[in-house]
Design a protein around this motif. Sequence first.
Motif, PDB file in Angstrom:
ATOM      1  N   MET A  34       1.117  -0.725  -0.033  1.00  0.00           N
ATOM      2  CA  MET A  34       0.022  -0.474   0.031  1.00  0.00           C
ATOM      3  C   MET A  34       1.035   1.058  -0.351  1.00  0.00           C
ATOM      4  SD  MET A  34      -2.623   0.942   2.882  1.00  0.00           S
ATOM      5  CE  MET A  34      -3.576  -0.014   2.464  1.00  0.00           C
ATOM      6  N   LYS A  51       1.255  -2.256   4.410  1.00  0.00           N
ATOM      7  CA  LYS A  51       0.542  -3.386   3.396  1.00  0.00           C
ATOM      8  C   LYS A  51      -0.613  -3.460   4.391  1.00  0.00           C
ATOM      9  CE  LYS A  51       4.643  -6.399   1.910  1.00  0.00           C
ATOM     10  NZ  LYS A  51       4.902  -7.219   2.492  1.00  0.00           N
ATOM     11  N   PRO A  52      -1.979  -3.645   3.490  1.00  0.00           N
ATOM     12  CA  PRO A  52      -3.149  -3.489   3.909  1.00  0.00           C
ATOM     13  C   PRO A  52      -3.127  -4.535   5.276  1.00  0.00           C
ATOM     14  CG  PRO A  52      -3.413  -3.713   1.286  1.00  0.00           C
ATOM     15  CD  PRO A  52      -1.564  -3.579   1.875  1.00  0.00           C
ATOM     16  N   GLY A  53      -3.559  -4.170   5.607  1.00  0.00           N
ATOM     17  CA  GLY A  53      -3.942  -4.507   7.103  1.00  0.00           C
ATOM     18  C   GLY A  53      -3.150  -4.353   8.028  1.00  0.00           C
ATOM     19  N   SER A  60      -9.719  -2.836   9.374  1.00  0.00           N
ATOM     20  CA  SER A  60      -9.591  -3.525   8.933  1.00  0.00           C
ATOM     21  C   SER A  60      -8.600  -4.884   8.340  1.00  0.00           C
ATOM     22  CB  SER A  60     -10.886  -3.516   7.546  1.00  0.00           C
ATOM     23  OG  SER A  60     -10.310  -2.823   6.832  1.00  0.00           O
ATOM     24  N   ASP A  61      -9.132  -5.634   7.429  1.00  0.00           N
ATOM     25  CA  ASP A  61      -7.796  -5.969   6.936  1.00  0.00           C
ATOM     26  C   ASP A  61      -7.353  -5.320   5.518  1.00  0.00           C
ATOM     27  OD1 ASP A  61      -9.744  -7.588   5.274  1.00  0.00           O
ATOM     28  OD2 ASP A  61      -9.306  -9.153   5.684  1.00  0.00           O
ATOM     29  N   LYS A  62      -8.328  -4.283   4.829  1.00  0.00           N
ATOM     30  CA  LYS A  62      -7.963  -3.126   4.191  1.00  0.00           C
ATOM     31  C   LYS A  62      -7.223  -2.335   4.234  1.00  0.00           C
ATOM     32  CE  LYS A  62     -11.231  -5.917   1.152  1.00  0.00           C
ATOM     33  NZ  LYS A  62     -12.385  -6.961   1.767  1.00  0.00           N
ATOM     34  N   ASN A  63      -7.498  -1.759   5.518  1.00  0.00           N
ATOM     35  CA  ASN A  63      -6.402  -0.653   5.554  1.00  0.00           C
ATOM     36  C   ASN A  63      -5.312  -0.981   6.314  1.00  0.00           C
ATOM     37  OD1 ASN A  63      -7.362  -0.878   8.176  1.00  0.00           O
ATOM     38  ND2 ASN A  63      -9.019   0.631   7.997  1.00  0.00           N
ATOM     39  N   GLU A 105       0.255   3.112  -3.513  1.00  0.00           N
ATOM     40  CA  GLU A 105      -0.775   2.177  -4.550  1.00  0.00           C
ATOM     41  C   GLU A 105      -0.233   1.663  -5.697  1.00  0.00           C
ATOM     42  OE1 GLU A 105      -4.921   3.062  -3.393  1.00  0.00           O
ATOM     43  OE2 GLU A 105      -5.105   0.940  -2.192  1.00  0.00           O
ATOM     44  N   LYS A 115      -7.940   4.772   3.360  1.00  0.00           N
ATOM     45  CA  LYS A 115      -6.620   3.215   3.145  1.00  0.00           C
ATOM     46  C   LYS A 115      -5.702   3.081   4.554  1.00  0.00           C
ATOM     47  CE  LYS A 115      -8.594   2.956  -1.859  1.00  0.00           C
ATOM     48  NZ  LYS A 115      -7.760   3.312  -3.033  1.00  0.00           N
TER      49      LYS A 115
END
Lengths: 439, 250
Positions: free
Chosen positions: B1, B25-27, B193-196, B63, B165
Amino acid sequence: MEALKDKLESSFLVLENELNGEAQSAVHALRREAFQRFLQMGFPSKRHEEWRYTNLKPILKPDYRIFPKEDTSVEFKDIKRFFLSDQDTYKLVFVDGVYSSWLSETTHQGFDVCTFSNMLHKYQDVSDAYFAKALPKDEALAAVNTAFAKEGAFIRIKKNITADKPVELLFVSTDHGHEIMTQPRNLVVVEENAEVTIIERHQSLSESAVLTNTATEIFALRSSRLNYYKIQNDNDTASLIDSTSIKQYRNSSVNMGTFSFGNKFVRNNLNFFLEEEHTESTLDGITIISEGQTVDHHTLVDHKVPNCYSDEMYKGIYDGNAKGIFNGKVMVHPHAQKTNAFQQNNNVLLTDKASIDTKPQLEIYADDVKCSHGCTIGQLDDEALFYMMSRGIPEKEGKALLLYAFANDALRNVKLPALRKRLNKQIANKLNVNLDFEL
Amino acid sequence: MLKITNLHANIGDKEILKGINLEVKPGEIHAIMGPNGSGKSTLSSVIAGREDYEITAGHIDFEGEDLSDLEADERAHKGIFLSFQYPVEIPGVTVTNFIKTAINETRKARGQEPMPANIMLKQMREKMGLLEIDSAFLSRSLNTGFSGGEKKRNEIFQMAMLEPKLAILDETDSGLDIDALRIVSNGVNKLKSDKNAIIVITHYQRLLDYIVPDFVHVLHQGRIVKSGDKSLAHELESKGYDWLKEEAAL
């Protein structure tokens, strides 16, 4: 300047010839006296202390027509946009200095919303008591207005009455293919324990230069409440010189708001004379101007007696080569003890070419008083701007939002929702941004 | 990310960041610790796009896109959020209007319609509950006269509304008492979350008891001198920074 002076002199003779019987009246004696004063003083130049930051010469130079031909072609649709929307009001409309009954909405029910000329003809007691009793004698342009005082608004709210609707005054100048000068004259008397809200605008529908030299005398009698707002948003060929003097009596409260966005040139001479104790006065101003515009505010709050409260807040935003002047005088006389007098003037200059001359002038001759004043001149706060941008607000909108918030304070005494909405919209327009809310 | 490579940044002639490398990285939750003046706040400001700093070498990719030409607002539109150590007071702009403007400008930049007022209000109520914020708060001028705790809660409230994010929390724990710290941390954890991803910048280990990091980095004199897992934070808490300074000096 001399040319205009000569022209006014011959015009005054014309005016006198047309008066017939009225020439012997007390009112006309005051006109004549005022004109003599003007002839002695002449137009103020930059040598005059109260005019040192403003050069009137270019404003007085055009070959103005003093008595424009009556124009009856103005229809309501031409001027509708100058009135508040969604707000029922009394309306007094004047076209090129002449009252337009078909565009106006007047009343005599319990109080008078009518014309100055009507007052002169019908209420001699009123003119005897109030005409030329509030304006200072040493203002040349006010003297010119007094000399030519024939038409304008007359508003008298009688004792214990609260006007059921606000009053809107609209002075329109139309296109004659010629420069014109008008001299509107207003008289407002708010009697004991009465209340009213008044909104005043001057609008030119002409491409040619227009000079409006207006004067308003206001008497706020005991325990009365008056809100008076001026919207100065005329086109860039129009100039406005406004002399307004207010006399306040015991326990009265007057809120005055001066909101200046337009015009080529505006000069406001605003005087508060506190005649009796326990009065409250607020003077608020927002000035947002840009390239080619000048707005000059001169205010006086004259604390003659003890126990009065005054609070003045003027905000200015200057873009392009705009020029602002703020000269705020607060005079506290020797026995005006327990005076509370506050003043602030805050300015933001958006370019290197914009300028503001600010001169707070406190003269305090009493020792038991609370007085403060402050003036600031600044740029936008970069840290605040970065904060906004970091939340996704683009620079332009962020700046506008900051300026909006900066100016917005001075709407503190605008209670009428339709007017608040109108002013907020005008501020947003002037800042060239579309913000979808009211602060 | 987020990928920071050999980042050097100056303020005026003074070099503050001297070659930072960091990948998020995400999460993930990363903590950046370090003594005063080590460059922690500079790093967060540079990521968020503050103009006072000049990047002299290296780059920041978010990203896969180089951020260097983007203004702060454009970075926000991409999903980067910075919670300020000292949130700015803006008299005359209410919390509601500020958030509304921020959300709708972001949506506009993303080619979306403005958020309908009723949905916005519903979301605000929801997130206010999360942070135990009183509704009177919404009509107050932004940060004006707020206590330290209110300012920080307001930052996390904005974060909750903007749903970034990548959130960078710059000294969010400073000025917070233990109750406020718990509330703010709970809020942050619920938004995770595992996305941010989150970067927590802090002086003390205390906050990391609540927001538990996957990685801890120690910044000293503009460089990351040590990275580890959460046990590194405990080690710093008991031993201070001096041993690292000595190690770095070698």
